[in-house]
Design a protein around this motif. Structure first.
Motif, PDB file in Angstrom:
ATOM      1  N   PRO A  45      31.283  51.263  40.869  1.00  0.00           N
ATOM      2  CA  PRO A  45      30.978  50.353  39.757  1.00  0.00           C
ATOM      3  C   PRO A  45      32.268  49.868  39.103  1.00  0.00           C
ATOM      4  O   PRO A  45      33.244  50.611  39.001  1.00  0.00           O
ATOM      5  N   ILE A  46      32.280  48.613  38.670  1.00  0.00           N
ATOM      6  CA  ILE A  46      33.451  48.084  37.960  1.00  0.00           C
ATOM      7  C   ILE A  46      33.102  47.608  36.554  1.00  0.00           C
ATOM      8  O   ILE A  46      33.978  47.136  35.836  1.00  0.00           O
ATOM      9  N   SER A  47      31.836  47.720  36.163  1.00  0.00           N
ATOM     10  CA  SER A  47      31.450  47.419  34.793  1.00  0.00           C
ATOM     11  C   SER A  47      31.213  48.731  34.053  1.00  0.00           C
ATOM     12  O   SER A  47      30.835  49.732  34.663  1.00  0.00           O
ATOM     13  N   PRO A  48      31.452  48.764  32.741  1.00  0.00           N
ATOM     14  CA  PRO A  48      31.312  50.012  31.986  1.00  0.00           C
ATOM     15  C   PRO A  48      29.881  50.541  32.010  1.00  0.00           C
ATOM     16  O   PRO A  48      28.914  49.772  32.057  1.00  0.00           O
ATOM     17  N   LYS A  49      29.732  51.828  31.978  1.00  0.00           N
ATOM     18  CA  LYS A  49      28.403  52.459  31.942  1.00  0.00           C
ATOM     19  C   LYS A  49      27.677  52.022  30.674  1.00  0.00           C
ATOM     20  O   LYS A  49      28.260  51.954  29.596  1.00  0.00           O
ATOM     21  N   GLY A  50      26.408  51.715  30.813  1.00  0.00           N
ATOM     22  CA  GLY A  50      25.613  51.286  29.673  1.00  0.00           C
ATOM     23  C   GLY A  50      25.637  49.803  29.407  1.00  0.00           C
ATOM     24  O   GLY A  50      24.971  49.319  28.492  1.00  0.00           O
ATOM     25  N   VAL A  51      26.402  49.031  30.205  1.00  0.00           N
ATOM     26  CA  VAL A  51      26.467  47.572  30.051  1.00  0.00           C
ATOM     27  C   VAL A  51      25.592  46.936  31.117  1.00  0.00           C
ATOM     28  O   VAL A  51      25.736  47.215  32.312  1.00  0.00           O
ATOM     29  N   HIS A  52      24.697  46.071  30.709  1.00  0.00           N
ATOM     30  CA  HIS A  52      23.803  45.342  31.613  1.00  0.00           C
ATOM     31  C   HIS A  52      24.483  44.053  32.051  1.00  0.00           C
ATOM     32  O   HIS A  52      24.898  43.249  31.220  1.00  0.00           O
ATOM     33  N   VAL A  53      24.634  43.852  33.370  1.00  0.00           N
ATOM     34  CA  VAL A  53      25.395  42.720  33.921  1.00  0.00           C
ATOM     35  C   VAL A  53      24.467  41.833  34.757  1.00  0.00           C
ATOM     36  O   VAL A  53      24.306  42.047  35.965  1.00  0.00           O
ATOM     37  N   PRO A  54      23.835  40.819  34.145  1.00  0.00           N
ATOM     38  CA  PRO A  54      22.916  39.956  34.891  1.00  0.00           C
ATOM     39  C   PRO A  54      23.585  38.825  35.648  1.00  0.00           C
ATOM     40  O   PRO A  54      22.938  38.150  36.450  1.00  0.00           O
ATOM     41  N   PHE A  55      24.890  38.574  35.390  1.00  0.00           N
ATOM     42  CA  PHE A  55      25.565  37.450  36.047  1.00  0.00           C
ATOM     43  C   PHE A  55      27.005  37.814  36.352  1.00  0.00           C
ATOM     44  O   PHE A  55      27.708  38.407  35.525  1.00  0.00           O
ATOM     45  N   LEU A  56      27.440  37.397  37.555  1.00  0.00           N
ATOM     46  CA  LEU A  56      28.786  37.723  38.010  1.00  0.00           C
ATOM     47  C   LEU A  56      29.340  36.546  38.807  1.00  0.00           C
ATOM     48  O   LEU A  56      28.618  35.878  39.550  1.00  0.00           O
ATOM     49  N   PHE A  57      30.647  36.288  38.648  1.00  0.00           N
ATOM     50  CA  PHE A  57      31.327  35.226  39.402  1.00  0.00           C
ATOM     51  C   PHE A  57      32.735  35.698  39.746  1.00  0.00           C
ATOM     52  O   PHE A  57      33.421  36.281  38.912  1.00  0.00           O
TER      53      PHE A  57
ATOM     54  N   LEU B 125      40.253  43.734  40.908  1.00  0.00           N
ATOM     55  CA  LEU B 125      39.579  44.526  41.937  1.00  0.00           C
ATOM     56  C   LEU B 125      39.707  46.024  41.709  1.00  0.00           C
ATOM     57  O   LEU B 125      38.964  46.809  42.305  1.00  0.00           O
ATOM     58  N   SER B 126      40.626  46.414  40.827  1.00  0.00           N
ATOM     59  CA  SER B 126      40.794  47.835  40.513  1.00  0.00           C
ATOM     60  C   SER B 126      39.928  48.277  39.339  1.00  0.00           C
ATOM     61  O   SER B 126      39.944  49.446  38.960  1.00  0.00           O
ATOM     62  N   GLY B 127      39.201  47.340  38.737  1.00  0.00           N
ATOM     63  CA  GLY B 127      38.333  47.687  37.622  1.00  0.00           C
ATOM     64  C   GLY B 127      38.998  47.678  36.266  1.00  0.00           C
ATOM     65  O   GLY B 127      38.463  48.248  35.311  1.00  0.00           O
ATOM     66  N   ASN B 128      40.157  47.033  36.145  1.00  0.00           N
ATOM     67  CA  ASN B 128      40.807  46.865  34.842  1.00  0.00           C
ATOM     68  C   ASN B 128      40.134  45.718  34.104  1.00  0.00           C
ATOM     69  O   ASN B 128      40.215  44.561  34.530  1.00  0.00           O
ATOM     70  N   ILE B 129      39.463  46.020  33.009  1.00  0.00           N
ATOM     71  CA  ILE B 129      38.556  45.082  32.344  1.00  0.00           C
ATOM     72  C   ILE B 129      39.142  44.607  31.011  1.00  0.00           C
ATOM     73  O   ILE B 129      39.722  45.394  30.257  1.00  0.00           O
ATOM     74  N   LYS B 130      38.945  43.314  30.728  1.00  0.00           N
ATOM     75  CA  LYS B 130      39.269  42.751  29.421  1.00  0.00           C
ATOM     76  C   LYS B 130      38.080  41.946  28.921  1.00  0.00           C
ATOM     77  O   LYS B 130      37.368  41.323  29.709  1.00  0.00           O
ATOM     78  N   THR B 131      37.857  41.971  27.627  1.00  0.00           N
ATOM     79  CA  THR B 131      36.855  41.100  27.024  1.00  0.00           C
ATOM     80  C   THR B 131      37.489  39.744  26.766  1.00  0.00           C
ATOM     81  O   THR B 131      38.542  39.650  26.140  1.00  0.00           O
ATOM     82  N   VAL B 132      36.849  38.681  27.239  1.00  0.00           N
ATOM     83  CA  VAL B 132      37.394  37.330  27.102  1.00  0.00           C
ATOM     84  C   VAL B 132      36.732  36.585  25.957  1.00  0.00           C
ATOM     85  O   VAL B 132      37.394  35.910  25.177  1.00  0.00           O
ATOM     86  N   VAL B 133      35.409  36.678  25.859  1.00  0.00           N
ATOM     87  CA  VAL B 133      34.642  35.950  24.849  1.00  0.00           C
ATOM     88  C   VAL B 133      33.602  36.901  24.265  1.00  0.00           C
ATOM     89  O   VAL B 133      32.949  37.651  24.994  1.00  0.00           O
ATOM     90  N   ASP B 134      33.445  36.861  22.967  1.00  0.00           N
ATOM     91  CA  ASP B 134      32.533  37.787  22.279  1.00  0.00           C
ATOM     92  C   ASP B 134      31.069  37.371  22.339  1.00  0.00           C
ATOM     93  O   ASP B 134      30.203  38.173  22.032  1.00  0.00           O
TER      94      ASP B 134
END
Length: 311
Positions: free
Chosen positions: A254-266, A292-301
């Motif tokens: 998984p590359i999204s944080p646990k507990g986060v629902h991800v309905p769309f990906l690009f 690709l290593s799973g380093n995540i940043k929030t871009v838009v709130d």
């Protein structure tokens, strides 16, 4: 975390105006176009497009410059950041794809012989656009057209296979799925490869028609979103997450944080993974970017359905 400021240079054309124009058109054809803002766009630094409620936003990656307009969906920014594809619905339920040039503000409808086509996806060089299309036999197919609005074809048009979620594997191949198999098509519209999704990612994931698959630039990884059956407290559906498959080892992470629902990906052609995700209480979606290593940043709130240009 970057938060969009109300002081940004932006003009919103109200959705009501667009809907009214469509409803007044009894022929069922679009009689109007979404209208972009009137600010100078000479810097050409748009890097991200996404949905914010009933409007589309195109913005620089630092969100310090943006334009927006209402009444459209499925934003798809071109790799050079200069054009925006979007879907327009008319009053009788028809869908069509339009292309807006964000530099000179010209707009045009893709010339496709169908009343139901949507969800544009640009090739990495910006020369071609793939999309979903409902054919005369009520089967979902992939359409392909050049960015100059010429050369439309339907991929694998004669078969009875429904396919969803078109994405570019590389400049010469397009992938899509039918919930069970991942198909590869060439630009002539021929089906050239079929892989079982379960054989690729295993049996632990539930695939829907809205899920997407993308190959990394080197073809060694497969990025996708899917449900693993987990039900999150406060979410009224099975949770989905973003994953990466190592094709050689068949290991899925998984590359999204646990507990986060991800309905769309690009995924961009330079391997940046944009996705929209909701955290508890699941009332608002944020947009994230990951490598690709799973380093995540929030871009838009606040936003959904992101697509990104190339760096």
């Amino acid at each position: 975390m970057t938060k969009i400021s109300i002081r940004l240079v932006s003009v919103l054309i109200p959705c009501v105006a667009l809907i009214t124009a469509c409803n007044n058109n009894k022929s069922g054809k679009e009689s109007t176009k979404a209208v972009l803002d009137t600010v100078s766009l000479s810097n050409k630094n748009f890097a991200l497009a996404y949905q914010d409620g009933d409007k589309i936003v195109a913005t620089s990656i630092d969100t310090m410059k943006q334009i927006s307009f209402g009444g459209a969906s499925d934003p798809a920014i071109s790799p050079d950041g200069n054009k925006l594809a979007y879907t327009l619905n008319d009053s009788v339920g028809n869908r069509s794809i339009w292309i807006a040039d964000m530099e000179n503000k010209s707009q045009g409808k893709l010339q496709v012989n169908s009343n139901n086509y949507y969800g544009a996806v640009w090739s990495a060089d910006g020369s071609n656009i793939a999309f979903s299309i409902f054919n005369k036999n009520s089967i979902w197919k992939i359409g392909l057209i050049k960015a100059d609005n010429s050369g439309y074809i339907m991929l694998d048009s004669a078969s009875k296979i429904n396919v969803y979620g078109p994405a570019w594997k590389n400049e010469k191949e397009i992938i899509a799925h039918d919930l069970d198999n991942l198909y590869t098509f060439n630009l002539a519209g021929k089906l050239i490869d079929t892989k079982s999704i379960k054989a690729l990612i295993g049996n632990a994931y539930y695939i829907s028609s809205s899920n997407n698959f993308f190959y990394s630039r080197d073809g060694k990884k497969l990025i996708f979103n899917a449900s693993n059956g987990e039900v999150l407290d406060g979410l009224h559906d099975r949770a989905e997450a973003a994953y990466i498959l190592d094709v050689a080892s068949k290991k899925v992470l998984p590359i999204s944080p646990k507990g986060v629902h991800v309905p769309f990906l690009f995924v961009t052609a330079d391997d940046r993974i944009f996705y929209s995700g909701e955290e508890k209480p699941y009332t608002q979606s944020k947009i994230y970017v990951s490598d690709l290593s799973g380093n995540i940043k929030t871009v838009v709130d606040k936003g959904t359905n992101p697509t990104g240009a190339l760096k």
